[in-house]
Design an enzyme around this catalytic site. Structure first.
Site, short mmCIF file in Angstrom:
data_model
loop_
_atom_site.label_atom_id
_atom_site.label_comp_id
_atom_site.label_asym_id
_atom_site.label_seq_id
_atom_site.Cartn_x
_atom_site.Cartn_y
_atom_site.Cartn_z
N ASP A 1 -17.55 26.29 -7.47
CA ASP A 1 -16.33 25.24 -7.68
C ASP A 1 -15.49 25.86 -8.81
OD1 ASP A 1 -17.77 23.97 -5.73
OD2 ASP A 1 -18.20 22.09 -7.07
N ALA A 2 -16.47 26.22 -9.76
CA ALA A 2 -15.67 26.67 -10.94
C ALA A 2 -14.56 27.79 -10.69
CB ALA A 2 -16.47 26.73 -12.03
N TYR B 1 -13.47 28.74 -7.96
CA TYR B 1 -12.33 28.10 -7.02
C TYR B 1 -11.27 27.37 -7.69
CZ TYR B 1 -9.64 26.16 -3.29
OH TYR B 1 -8.62 25.59 -2.39
N ASP B 2 -11.74 26.61 -8.70
CA ASP B 2 -10.69 25.96 -9.63
C ASP B 2 -9.80 26.84 -10.45
OD1 ASP B 2 -11.56 23.68 -8.58
OD2 ASP B 2 -12.64 23.04 -10.07
N SER C 1 -8.90 4.83 25.22
CA SER C 1 -10.08 4.53 24.35
C SER C 1 -11.05 4.87 25.45
CB SER C 1 -10.14 3.13 23.97
OG SER C 1 -9.96 2.24 25.25
N GLU D 1 -21.08 14.63 22.90
CA GLU D 1 -20.61 14.75 21.45
C GLU D 1 -21.19 13.52 20.73
OE1 GLU D 1 -16.44 15.25 21.78
OE2 GLU D 1 -16.85 16.54 23.60
N LYS E 1 -20.44 10.13 18.60
CA LYS E 1 -19.18 9.38 18.58
C LYS E 1 -18.94 8.99 17.17
CE LYS E 1 -16.77 5.59 20.87
NZ LYS E 1 -16.38 4.73 19.69
N ASP F 1 -17.68 7.28 13.86
CA ASP F 1 -17.12 6.30 13.50
C ASP F 1 -16.25 6.09 12.29
OD1 ASP F 1 -17.24 3.36 13.72
OD2 ASP F 1 -19.15 2.96 12.71
N ARG G 1 -3.54 6.30 16.06
CA ARG G 1 -3.55 5.91 17.34
C ARG G 1 -2.79 4.98 17.56
NH1 ARG G 1 -7.36 2.60 20.09
NH2 ARG G 1 -7.12 3.19 22.46
N GLU H 1 -11.33 12.56 14.76
CA GLU H 1 -11.58 11.44 13.77
C GLU H 1 -11.75 11.78 12.34
OE1 GLU H 1 -12.21 9.09 16.24
OE2 GLU H 1 -13.45 7.38 15.14
N TYR I 1 -11.99 16.60 18.26
CA TYR I 1 -12.78 16.42 19.51
C TYR I 1 -12.16 16.75 20.82
CZ TYR I 1 -11.01 11.63 19.02
OH TYR I 1 -10.49 10.55 18.94
N LYS J 1 -18.36 13.62 28.31
CA LYS J 1 -16.89 13.95 29.15
C LYS J 1 -17.12 14.98 30.33
CE LYS J 1 -14.82 13.52 24.71
NZ LYS J 1 -14.23 14.37 23.40
N LYS K 1 -23.17 3.57 23.63
CA LYS K 1 -23.21 3.21 22.44
C LYS K 1 -24.73 2.87 21.84
CE LYS K 1 -19.74 1.37 20.22
NZ LYS K 1 -18.46 0.56 20.77
N CYS L 1 -33.59 -17.39 -17.09
CA CYS L 1 -33.60 -16.54 -16.53
C CYS L 1 -35.06 -16.14 -16.03
CB CYS L 1 -33.45 -15.30 -17.84
SG CYS L 1 -33.91 -13.59 -17.34
N CYS M 1 -37.02 -13.52 -18.40
CA CYS M 1 -37.42 -13.82 -19.88
C CYS M 1 -37.38 -15.32 -20.42
CB CYS M 1 -36.39 -13.11 -20.96
SG CYS M 1 -34.71 -13.51 -20.76
N CYS N 1 -28.13 -14.14 -17.45
CA CYS N 1 -29.22 -14.46 -18.50
C CYS N 1 -28.36 -14.06 -20.00
CB CYS N 1 -30.11 -13.35 -18.43
SG CYS N 1 -31.32 -13.36 -19.99
N CYS O 1 -33.95 -9.08 -23.26
CA CYS O 1 -34.65 -9.57 -21.86
C CYS O 1 -35.15 -8.23 -21.22
CB CYS O 1 -33.21 -10.00 -20.97
SG CYS O 1 -34.10 -10.13 -19.18
#
Ligand code: IVH
Length: 674
Positions: free
Chosen positions: A35-36, A38-39, A84, A116, A118, A120, A139, A176, A228, A293, A317, A411, A414, A429, A435
């Site tokens: 990452d470093a 890349y940065d 849909s 595939e 689905k 969410d 959509r 999605e 998709y 599909k 589903k 509480c 305690c 408390c 505590c």
């Protein structure tokens, strides 16, 4: 400055390299550089773009962020409606679906389906012209959606330009956008730590993130996109099968599900459903079913659509993640700051792949809203990986002896009296540091970097020491013995010595760090510093009444009350006395004189990364010179210290014409006051 062909060539190379590595990271999940690294390259690209703005290319990674916030979204029309899917819930439903299709097109043999997950999340449409992303849309109602081009650009797995040579003139890709579970959990951990509202579930989180008019907010959310389908294509060839289209989309640089497969016949489709049900809980993202599909486009065309859904596809589903069970009792748990939360104990019930026997009831308001009693039948809902919730009470099933829920007056851990807060919706408390339930968290805070800074005493060790009874209050840290630590598994002599040394070293602290480390409610670093400066003497703070406390800058009646209450607890005072007796000490804070505070009343903002100082050190240095360090740039800001990677704060400072200095200038400035 004129740009030489060499510079233009270097820029293009660097930009392509960054696109390549981002694709490896975000789409293939197989990074080749750190990452470093890349940065570093990204910073280089930014500085080239700053020096030669004419070089900036539409597909530069810098173009993902930085767009101005919109006033509103514009409505756009979908050339082909975004349909849909019909839902199926059982094996038989899929058998019937397959049969309907075969009858309609007079097909005797088994049909090939593309299967595939689905996802969410939120459906999006992306249009590419000559390979370049030109529009992203939601959509909406299927016919018209909203133009969210800026926001989709901020999603790192959305290609800004398609990869490859033979690209269509125009192509619409559908897919999605979702929030991976890990990102969702991390985001919520951070939000809770900052006392901000957590996101409800990954799907809502994705929807909310795409609904932002400011794409910088979208960019700050961990989103991904899985493609998709191809909506339409102009000036290019569509393969014969949907499964081949998915491969093509993948070659263009999109993330396409690893779980996409082809199956022949209804039975193979149902087998696929079973396979995905089995791995569902281990997937890094939420799915709510699978999609089948008809694979061949020619057959899809013959089948066509009815109303809002195609005849050639169906979603099977997963069963709803809701079940009914009985509320057996309510227990009260004590959290980090003493907040006491009611937790429902349930007759164990299997919901969405796991057995649930507890659910949070949040607070009294929630209990009143649900009108829930012990003995009630309740609807348990799990959404994604979120803590199970009681969604509703089945009132018709309430037994005659159902018992109302009573909040404790002491509480549960305690026995100290509880305090009622926020119109009595929450209780807390009153015991603070003494505590046991709050102890582990307070110790973690006490040893943390900005507090007493005891290196090597991490969360795991703190918990172990508390469980073993080595530490009963924060003061006991200073009584730890090398021999007892060295005997613990995985530690040994050397680590034990290092830890003892770190504990010893922490004894010499500063008054503001010490105050902060006590974990008094709403007394953060800035307030601690103000208290230390104002009073200079710990005993004065300890004995101050609320009026005296309110003379401190930024201390209002609520904070004053918290401080006063903290120091009026006998138990807290005993802990504080023990700490002092064990040798915790600090030099007398210098009373700020005009001379010592050359930056008095200056409001400063730190942004980007600094190399020579940590953020905390930089902040402390500025504060010691009298400056006020705040988190965001406003008209009141006098000075912005910007390191590499500075983003929106820097833009804002430029916009407001505020003085900006880099790290080198900052160091020189500090040097002047040494
Ligand atoms: S195909 C006409 N494939 O489910 C074909 N949709 O209820 C419709 N979805 O709005 C889209 N994963 O947002 C398709 N692999 C997948 C999907 C998928 C999730 C969503 C999509 C659509 C909704 C349909």
């Amino acid at each position: 400055m004129a740009v030489s062909t060499q510079i233009a060539e270097d820029y293009r190379k660097l930009k392509d390299e960054l696109i390549y590595h981002a694709h490896r990271y975000y789409v293939l999940d197989a990074p080749e550089i750190s990452d470093a690294d890349y940065d570093k390259r990204y910073q280089h690209l930014l500085s080239m773009e700053q020096s030669y703005p004419e070089l900036v290319s539409d597909d530069s990674p810098s173009q993902r962020v930085g767009a101005e916030p919109l006033a509103e979204f514009t409505s756009v029309e979908h050339r082909l409606p975004m349909l849909s899917l019909d839902n199926a819930f059982t094996e038989e439903d899929i058998v019937a679906f397959d049969k309907r299709i075969r009858e309609r097109i007079n097909h005797e043999v088994d049909i090939q389906f593309s299967c595939e997950p689905k996802y969410d999340g939120i459906a999006v449409s992306l249009i590419y012209q000559q390979g370049l992303l030109v529009r992203g849309a939601t959509r909406g109602d299927g016919k018209r959606g909203e133009d969210i081009t800026q926001n989709v650009k901020a999603v790192p797995s959305v290609p800004l330009r398609l990869q490859g040579k033979l690209l269509p003139d125009t192509v619409e890709i559908r897919g999605e956008i979702y929030m991976p579970r890990r990102g969702f959990e991390d985001y919520n951990k951070r939000a809770l730590a900052r006392d901000e509202k957590p996101l409800i579930n990954p799907r809502n989180a994705a929807a909310g993130s795409l609904r932002q008019l400011d794409a910088k907010i979208t960019a700050s959310r961990p989103l991904a996109m899985c493609a998709y389908s191809i909506g339409y294509i102009d000036g290019g060839e569509l393969p014969r099968h949907h499964s081949e289209a998915l491969k093509l989309i993948q070659q263009w640089g999109f993330l396409v599900s690893d779980y996409a497969a082809v199956a022949v016949g209804a039975r193979a489709c149902n087998d696929y459903y079973d396979r995905l049900s089995n791995v569902r809980a281990t997937l890094p993202f939420d799915i709510d079913g699978v999609v089948f599909k008809v694979d061949e486009f020619a057959k899809q065309a013959r089948l066509g659509s009815v109303a809002k859904a195609p005849r050639w596809a169906i979603a099977r589903k997963f069963p709803a993640q809701e079940e009914i069970t009985v509320l057996k009792g309510v227990e009260f748990q004590v959290g980090r700051t003493g907040t006491i939360t009611p937790v429902a104990r349930l007759a164990p019930v299997f919901v969405g792949g796991v057995t649930v026997s507890n659910a949070t009831l949040h607070n009294r308001e929630e209990i009143d809203r649900l009108d829930v009693r012990i003995g009630d039948s309740v609807v348990i809902r799990r959404a994604g990986d979120v803590i199970p919730q009681i969604a509703a009470v089945v009132q018709s099933k309430r037994p005659a002896n159902a018992e109302p829920i009573h909040f404790p007056s002491a509480c549960p851990v305690c026995q100290s009296p509880v305090l009622f807060v926020e119109d009595q919706a929450a209780i807390r408390c009153s015991a603070g540091l003494s505590c046991p339930a709050q102890m582990k968290e307070s110790i973690k805070h006490f040893v943390s970097r900005n507090a007493m800074d005891i290196e090597g005493l991490g969360d795991r060790l703190v918990e172990l020491f508390v469980d073993l009874g080595f530490i009963k209050t924060i003061a006991d840290i200073y009584l730890l013995k090398k021999a007892e630590i060295a005997e613990l598994e995985g530690l040994g002599n050397k680590s034990a010595q290092n830890l003892i040394d770190a504990i010893e070293k922490s004894k010499l602290s500063t008054l503001e760090r010490f105050l902060y480390s006590l974990g008094i409610r709403e007394v953060g670093q800035a307030t601690s510093l103000n208290l230390a400066r104002h009073f200079a003497d710990f005993n004065l703070i300890r004995s101050a009444d609320v009026e005296a406390l309110q003379e401190v800058p930024d201390v209002g009646p609520v904070v004053a009350e918290h401080i006063q209450r903290f120091f009026s607890s006998e138990k807290n005072n005993a802990v504080v006395d023990a700490l002092l007796a064990h040798g915790v000490t600090w030099p007398i804070p210098e009373q700020p004189s005009q001379e010592a505070t050359p930056l008095a009343d200056r409001v400063c903002v730190l942004t980007g990364t600094l190399e020579q100082l940590s953020r905390t050190e930089a902040k402390e240095r500025l504060q010691s010179l009298g400056a006020k360090v705040v988190g965001s740039v406003s008209k009141k800001t006098n000075l912005v210290i910007a390191g590499p990677g500075a983003g929106s704060k820097l833009d804002k400072a430029n916009e407001l014409n505020i003085e900006i200095i880099d790290e080198a200038q900052f160091m020189t400035m500090l040097g002047r006051y040494d």
